[in-house]
Design an enzyme around this catalytic site. Structure first.
Site, short mmCIF file in Angstrom:
data_model
loop_
_atom_site.label_atom_id
_atom_site.label_comp_id
_atom_site.label_asym_id
_atom_site.label_seq_id
_atom_site.Cartn_x
_atom_site.Cartn_y
_atom_site.Cartn_z
CB SER A 99 70.46 -22.96 8.44
OG SER A 99 70.20 -22.43 6.79
CG ASP A 152 73.42 -20.65 5.67
OD1 ASP A 152 75.00 -21.07 5.32
OD2 ASP A 152 72.49 -20.89 5.35
CG ASP A 170 73.36 -24.46 7.93
OD1 ASP A 170 73.86 -23.57 7.10
OD2 ASP A 170 72.70 -25.33 7.42
CG ASP A 215 72.64 -25.36 4.19
OD1 ASP A 215 72.70 -23.66 4.53
OD2 ASP A 215 71.56 -25.99 4.59
#
Length: 449
Positions: A106, A245, A247, A249
């Site tokens: 993430s 960010d 990833d 989400d």
């Protein structure tokens, strides 16, 4: 059972250190394959799992290890290459697969990586199922008969499918023509997707953080480093900016003056729009949601509920109450009327749709929301220290709550990954908030010394 490997968002750590090593990840793939797919495939059929990843250099190694583990469990694998976490959630559900897996840490820097799982319904796994995978990890890794081994193939159109899905969540009667945008992709999984989504809806897009090299994900860009977006919006003379960010989400946004808007503010913008259109039963937040957000929703007559920190727990709260909208101030926003998981691109489109419908700016849409000053301190604890058993800490907390009254809030929360106690105090006066947070932190340090 106590979870040894799974945290609030899958298994995560530094690459090369347990559990993010090739041998462990292979065993994790095998354990997940044996657990997640039990009873889902018919006679002679192979269960199928989708694997996506972000842009970290370690993704190649971990992808291969996961693929080997799943194949040994008799599970077929579909590989997407770099793809946002919510895209894997969507495609797992759309393709009627047994599970989805994302290789990502993430918003963490590139030396970290992680593995998170999605169910066939495109939702994060419940704690009980993660516990079953952990239990399976304690058993030796096996291998099915040669004729039952799983196979792997690439999904060439994964990005295109997801781009069309994102666009479908934006109202058909609206477009983004005339809007100048800066889109910060954090050198992450959305680098080849987010700019296209907004451009194809009509916006003029200037992309930053869209040149991943395996080592620069989240490096001074993205939702956790929004200064780059703030500077780019002003320099480009843009109307608005979007930061994701690594990833894809999380979401932060910036207005034309370079002002930053966090997850609470963006959630409020969406909530006001949903309420105006008769589609809002309630909003779920977390223990970290700003008290000003709760008070602003109350003025609108909107029910509000707090869940534990973590978007998975926000989702559980929404499902339990039959609500559709929730999120965290960190930028995870869940619109269950659009997607089964938090999605930075989809959330940005919901904010942009709200602004277009209201003919408002971000500042105008947030005019009735006043966020209270908040101080968060991390206090390091010795190993095995049980802070809840010490009356001095409880007395400091109660004294702070008494001084704040109904105009403030105190939260003591242990970190899920480090030996830290997080001390959060929130209220109307910044100096008072900071002073009370320090007094509680000092009480913890004295007792823990």
């Amino acid at each position: 059972m106590t979870r040894k490997y799974f945290g609030t968002d899958g298994v995560r750590g530094t690459v090369g250190e347990t559990p993010i090593t090739p041998d462990f990840v292979m065993r994790l793939g095998y354990a997940a394959g044996a657990t997640l797919t039990a009873g889902h495939a018919g006679e002679g059929e192979h269960p199928v799992v989708l694997i996506g990843k972000d842009t970290r250099i370690s993704g190649y190694m971990l992808e291969a290890a996961l693929e080997a583990g799943f194949a040994a469990a008799g599970v077929d694998v579909m590989l997407t290459g770099p793809l946002p976490t919510p895209a894997v959630a969507y495609l797992t559900r759309a393709l009627r697969l047994q599970a989805g897996v994302v290789i990502s840490a993430s918003h963490n820097p590139y030396p970290d990586n992680g593995i998170k799982f999605f169910s066939a319904a495109g939702t994060k796994l419940p704690d009980a199922l993660e516990a079953k995978i952990e239990a399976r990890l304690s058993q030796p890794m096996g291998c099915v008969a040669p004729g039952r081994l799983g196979k792997a193939r690439r999904v060439d159109d994964a990005a295109g499918r997801y781009i069309e899905f994102c666009k479908s969540t934006f109202p058909n009667e609206l477009d983004l023509r005339g809007l100048r945008m800066v889109v910060d992709c954090a050198h992450g999984a959305a680098y080849h997707i987010a700019p296209k989504v907004f451009h194809e809806l009509g916006a003029e897009v200037h992309a930053i953080g869209a040149a991943p090299n395996g080592l620069n994900i989240n490096d001074s860009v993205g939702a956790t480093s929004p200064q780059a977006l703030q500077e780019a919006v002003v320099a480009q003379g843009a109307d608005i900016g979007v930061a994701l960010d690594g990833d894809g989400d999380r979401l932060m946004m910036v207005d034309a003056e370079g002002r930053l808007y966090d997850g609470d503010q963006l959630l409020y913008v969406i909530a006001r729009s949903r309420l105006a259109n008769g589609g809002l039963a309630g909003v779920a937040g977390t223990q970290m949601t700003n008290l000003g957000m709760e008070h602003a929703l109350a003025k609108l007559g909107v029910p509000f509920a707090r869940a534990k920190v973590g978007d998975r727990y926000v989702l559980e709260a929404l499902i339990e109450r039959g609500w559709k909208l929730g999120g965290e101030n960190s930028g995870h926003i869940i619109c269950l009327d659009r997607h089964t998981s938090g999605d930075g691109i989809v959330s940005a489109l919901q904010v942009l749709a709200a602004l277009r419908l209201q003919q408002a700016t971000l500042a105008g849409a947030c005019a009735d929301l006043t966020l209270y000053p908040q101080t968060l301190l991390n206090v390091r604890l010795p190993g095995g220290f049980d802070w809840q058993r010490h009356p001095e800490i409880e007395a400091a907390r109660l004294a702070a709550e008494k001084e704040l009254g109904e105009a403030g809030r105190v939260l003591l929360r242990p970190s899920g990954t480090e030996p830290l106690l997080r001390v959060m105090v929130e209220g109307r006066e910044a100096r008072q908030v900071a002073s009370l947070a320090q007094s509680i932190a000092e009480a913890v340090r004295r007792v823990a010394a």
